[in-house]
Design a protein around this motif. Structure first.
Motif, PDB file in Angstrom:
ATOM      1  N   GLU A  43      53.928  62.115  30.032  1.00 44.48           N
ATOM      2  CA  GLU A  43      53.161  63.149  30.711  1.00 44.48           C
ATOM      3  C   GLU A  43      51.687  62.960  30.370  1.00 44.48           C
ATOM      4  O   GLU A  43      51.303  62.874  29.205  1.00 44.48           O
ATOM      5  CB  GLU A  43      53.633  64.539  30.278  1.00 44.48           C
ATOM      6  N   TYR A  45      48.057  64.575  31.619  1.00 44.82           N
ATOM      7  CA  TYR A  45      47.372  65.606  32.393  1.00 44.82           C
ATOM      8  C   TYR A  45      48.300  66.222  33.435  1.00 44.82           C
ATOM      9  O   TYR A  45      47.957  66.355  34.605  1.00 44.82           O
ATOM     10  CB  TYR A  45      46.102  65.056  33.061  1.00 44.82           C
ATOM     11  N   GLY A  46      49.531  66.553  32.997  1.00 40.31           N
ATOM     12  CA  GLY A  46      50.482  67.246  33.857  1.00 40.31           C
ATOM     13  C   GLY A  46      51.247  66.364  34.830  1.00 40.31           C
ATOM     14  O   GLY A  46      52.068  66.853  35.588  1.00 40.31           O
TER      15      GLY A  46
END
Length: 185
Positions: A43, A45-46
């Motif tokens: 993951e 930054y999302g």
């Protein structure tokens, strides 16, 4: 018509071989191989991002993979993704580089890996045969609609069978090479 059907089946069979090659490359064989990390995403930054897009992957020694993240903020998520993966390797880092030490394979592990290789190969062969069957069905449908003659249909089916046999032989060669790689110490 028949040429188009055969062309499409060739493309699908080639794609099956490509997928098999990627699958075999990602299987560990006691040596460091960057392809082992191809299926792992971290993951960032999302967003789930493949590891090879988060840093430089290198092989400083035959049994060590080194990942040097481009962004220091990705360190923890890369380590977490490796731990969650089915690699079974604990990453070690020094704040600059994440190292993965590939353990020596035991005889039992080698045999299990060979079983997995054979299973993957058999799945690819089944896929090739399914493509052949679909192709033959399409040609028979053309015959029913009187768009091709009996002779053209038989010739096309023989051609497809020859192509299928050649792809199956290629799969066997790939499996044999991977098996040798796994069983060599």
């Amino acid at each position: 018509m028949i040429k188009d059907i055969i062309k499409v089946s060739d493309e699908k069979m080639n794609k099956t071989i490509t997928v098999l090659k990627k699958e075999l490359a990602s299987m560990k064989a006691g040596r460091a191989n960057p392809a082992m990390l191809d299926k792992i995403e971290a993951e960032y930054y999302g967003t789930m991002t493949p590891l090879n897009q988060l840093g430089n992957i290198s092989i400083p020694e035959p049994r060590i993979l080194a990942i040097q993240p481009w962004d220091k903020g990705a360190f923890k998520s890369i380590e977490k993704a490796i731990l969650k993966s089915d690699l079974g390797i604990n990453p070690s880092s020094d704040g600059e580089i994440i190292r993965l030490i590939i353990p020596e394979l035991t005889e039992e592990t080698r045999k299990n890996l060979v079983k997995n290789v054979k299973k993957t190969g058999e799945e690819s062969k089944v896929a090739i045969r399914a493509i052949r069957r679909d192709c033959n069905d399409k040609i028979k449908a053309l015959k029913k609609e009187n768009e091709v003659s009996e002779d053209e249909m038989k010739k096309a089916e023989e051609d497809i069978q020859k192509r299928t046999d050649s792809f199956i032989k290629e799969i066997d060669k790939l499996l044999e090479a991977k098996e040798k790689e796994i069983m060599s110490i």
